[in-house]
Design an enzyme around this catalytic site. Structure first.
Site, short mmCIF file in Angstrom:
data_model
loop_
_atom_site.label_atom_id
_atom_site.label_comp_id
_atom_site.label_asym_id
_atom_site.label_seq_id
_atom_site.Cartn_x
_atom_site.Cartn_y
_atom_site.Cartn_z
N ASN A 33 0.82 -1.22 0.00
CA ASN A 33 0.00 0.00 0.00
C ASN A 33 0.85 1.27 0.00
OD1 ASN A 33 0.28 -1.07 2.91
ND2 ASN A 33 -0.16 1.11 3.23
N LYS A 34 2.17 1.11 0.20
CA LYS A 34 3.06 2.28 0.21
C LYS A 34 4.49 1.82 -0.07
CE LYS A 34 3.81 1.88 5.20
NZ LYS A 34 3.74 2.56 6.52
N ARG A 56 -2.18 -5.18 4.90
CA ARG A 56 -2.86 -5.67 6.11
C ARG A 56 -3.96 -4.74 6.57
NH1 ARG A 56 1.91 -4.79 10.69
NH2 ARG A 56 2.30 -2.59 10.24
N ASP A 81 -2.42 -10.07 6.02
CA ASP A 81 -1.51 -9.79 7.13
C ASP A 81 -0.58 -11.00 7.23
OD1 ASP A 81 -0.15 -9.37 9.48
OD2 ASP A 81 -1.92 -8.99 10.71
N ASN A 108 7.50 -8.45 0.06
CA ASN A 108 8.00 -7.14 0.44
C ASN A 108 7.59 -6.74 1.86
OD1 ASN A 108 8.89 -4.20 -0.17
ND2 ASN A 108 6.73 -4.00 0.38
N SER A 160 17.79 -7.70 3.30
CA SER A 160 18.68 -6.62 3.75
C SER A 160 20.09 -7.14 3.95
CB SER A 160 18.17 -6.03 5.06
OG SER A 160 19.11 -5.14 5.62
N TYR A 216 15.57 -7.07 13.50
CA TYR A 216 15.34 -6.98 12.06
C TYR A 216 16.41 -7.77 11.31
CZ TYR A 216 14.69 -4.77 7.46
OH TYR A 216 14.48 -4.53 6.12
N LYS A 220 15.99 -11.13 8.81
CA LYS A 220 16.47 -11.19 7.42
C LYS A 220 17.54 -12.27 7.25
CE LYS A 220 13.80 -7.93 5.86
NZ LYS A 220 12.68 -8.26 4.96
#
Length: 297
Positions: A33-34, A56, A81, A108, A160, A216, A220
């Protein structure tokens, strides 16, 4: 997932250089959505694919859909979600009923609760659930639906460099992850559980985990390792699995800071997702905004 065995320079071709896809080619982009996800949906829709935008939050997802429609782009939307197993199963059932076959999956969706210079693990469970278990569960729910034709189905996991093995200082865990012959999904899950246990006991700082955005980075690290296992399993079977680190990108996750825009990062991601079948590798980690060099997962 160390940046090792560096191979010759790789330059993704222009999108229209070898058009193997058509309107019947179906792509899913999560967390779209962004940011990079939205920009990827836009790029793929502009290229003429059938694209499913997932988010979500239904209101934000529909707003993104309306924005694309205003630009003349017809895109499908579904609520998803990835941190919720029930949501994943509902989405998979809807997709199978509505589209039946899948060609491209771009994982993503992801979260981080730290500002640029912070390193809290307060939300480690949510981060791991969303960034690692989410893509893993979604892939496994959708695996039977991949077309796996001569054009080769493909999974592109947005990852990442923070999850590269050279960020890991624990030699025992690194040894497990480097053993390409024996590495399994169960081993990766155990490593993730070990990290979460370290978080609960407050010992995570001295266990050799990555030092920047630790929760995070571990999510990844696990996603990269899982991608390697999956790539090995399906090599030569019509399914390619790769990871792409878009670099320091201007998104809400980075507080708008970064070296380039989400649109710029998405232009590279889309080119990687649409590589001609004869040029499409598997088990690769594309590093940086302009991935001129790629390495093995």
């Amino acid at each position: 997932m160390e940046s090792k065995d560096v191979e010759p320079p790789f330059f993704p071709p222009p999108l229209l250089s070898t058009r193997w896809w058509s309107k019947d080619t179906v792509a899913i982009v999560t967390g779209a959505n962004k940011g990079i996800g939205f920009a990827l949906v836009k790029r793929l829709a502009e290229s003429g694919l059938t694209v499913i935008l997932t988010a979500r939050d239904e209101a934000r997802g529909l707003k993104a859909l309306q924005s694309l429609a205003a630009q003349g782009l017809h895109v499908h939307f579904s609520l998803l979600d990835v941190s919720n197993p029930d949501s994943i199963q509902t989405f998979a059932s809807w997709f199978q009923h509505s589209f039946r076959k899948l060609d491209i999956l771009v994982n993503n969706a992801g979260v981080s609760f730290n500002n640029i210079n912070e390193n809290s693990v307060e939300h480690a469970e949510v981060v791991i659930k969303t960034n690692y278990y989410g893509p893993k569960m979604l892939i496994e729910a959708l695996l039977p639906m991949f077309r796996r034709s001569s054009s080769v189905s493909r999974i592109l996991n947005i990852s990442s460099r923070l999850g590269l093995l050279n960020k890991l200082k624990n030699p025992n865990i690194k040894e497990i992850l480097l053993d390409e012959e024996k590495l399994s999904k169960d081993q990766i899950d155990r490593i993730v559980s070990m990290f979460l246990e370290n978080v609960k006991t407050g010992t995570w700082k001295n266990q050799g985990w990555p030092e920047i955005w630790t929760d995070y980075a571990v999510s990844k690290l696990a996603l990269n390792a899982y991608s390697r296992v999956l790539a090995k399993r399906y090599k030569g079977c019509g399914l390619s699995v790769n990871c792409f680190c878009p670099g320091f990108t201007q998104t809400t996750m980075t507080g708008g800071k970064g070296n380039h825009t989400a649109d710029a990062a998405a232009s590279i991601g889309a080119r990687l997702a649409l590589l001609p079948p004869e040029e499409l590798p598997t088990g690769k980690f594309y590093l940086g905004f302009s991935p001129q060099v790629y390495s093995k997962l």
